[in-house]
Design an enzyme around this catalytic site. Sequence first.
Site, PDB file in Angstrom:
ATOM      1  N   GLY A 111      37.430  33.211  51.083  1.00 16.12           N
ATOM      2  CA  GLY A 111      36.589  32.480  51.037  1.00 16.12           C
ATOM      3  C   GLY A 111      35.285  33.324  51.046  1.00 16.12           C
ATOM      4  O   GLY A 111      34.423  32.382  50.384  1.00 16.12           O
ATOM      5  N   ASP A 112      34.661  33.740  51.073  1.00 19.92           N
ATOM      6  CA  ASP A 112      33.576  34.520  51.600  1.00 19.92           C
ATOM      7  C   ASP A 112      33.425  36.652  51.574  1.00 19.92           C
ATOM      8  O   ASP A 112      32.885  36.547  51.788  1.00 19.92           O
ATOM      9  CB  ASP A 112      32.507  34.492  52.959  1.00 19.92           C
ATOM     10  CG  ASP A 112      31.721  33.986  52.880  1.00 19.92           C
ATOM     11  OD1 ASP A 112      30.912  34.311  51.865  1.00 19.92           O
ATOM     12  OD2 ASP A 112      30.817  34.433  54.165  1.00 19.92           O
ATOM     13  N   VAL A 113      34.668  36.774  50.251  1.00 20.93           N
ATOM     14  CA  VAL A 113      34.672  38.482  50.329  1.00 20.93           C
ATOM     15  C   VAL A 113      32.484  38.423  49.757  1.00 20.93           C
ATOM     16  O   VAL A 113      32.955  38.010  48.212  1.00 20.93           O
ATOM     17  CB  VAL A 113      35.270  38.551  49.695  1.00 20.93           C
ATOM     18  CG1 VAL A 113      36.072  39.823  49.048  1.00 20.93           C
ATOM     19  CG2 VAL A 113      36.828  38.332  49.841  1.00 20.93           C
TER      20      VAL A 113
END
Length: 208
Positions: A111-113
């Site tokens: 979700g937040d790479v």
Amino acid sequence: WAGSAAADVYEVNDQAILMDRASGQRDLTAMCQAGLDDEATHILCETIASLHTVPDTVSAPADVVPLSLWFRDLIGEEAMQLHTDNIHRVATMTRELLEASVEEKHVVLHGDVHHGNVLDFDGRWRAIDPKGLFGARTFDYANIFCNPDTDSALSNFHRRLAIVGEHSGIDIDAVRSWVIAWCALSITWTARGGGQPWTAHAILDEFG
């Protein structure tokens, strides 16, 4: 992920997390700024692919958030009435993306790479700070395009699209659509806090 391209976590309570320390010397932001953006993008893609290979037999955590809920501030009925024309257009596209993704295999998403969340753990790249989402795997590639700064994001946009498409096997138009959707959500969130999401705005203006 049980150590599959994610930092090992040993203990968690309400105030702290005990986890491995990223003591390696390599840094993806520094690589990007040194003209090695292709290499950094490949590392990010490899990390995402590893995260997505968790076997189906491993149960997803009960508290993962479906993408339809994650995007509610962009695509919800009340939100749709408040958007500018451009954001409203992207919100409509995002609804269509989410509806179409129902037919795809869903995976647990980080979700937040991005460049600051994939670190060097003594020679092995591992992800930290997952949001814990669930949905189409293409979404996990979106935040690569917004980092580590606006200039890098804009100048490398098309090259990153090609690398992500080649590495993941996902159609680049689909990747681009999820990037635009993520930028619109980022703009919506930041506007509520009174800030200015410069990179998201710039990508939406240039490529949306």
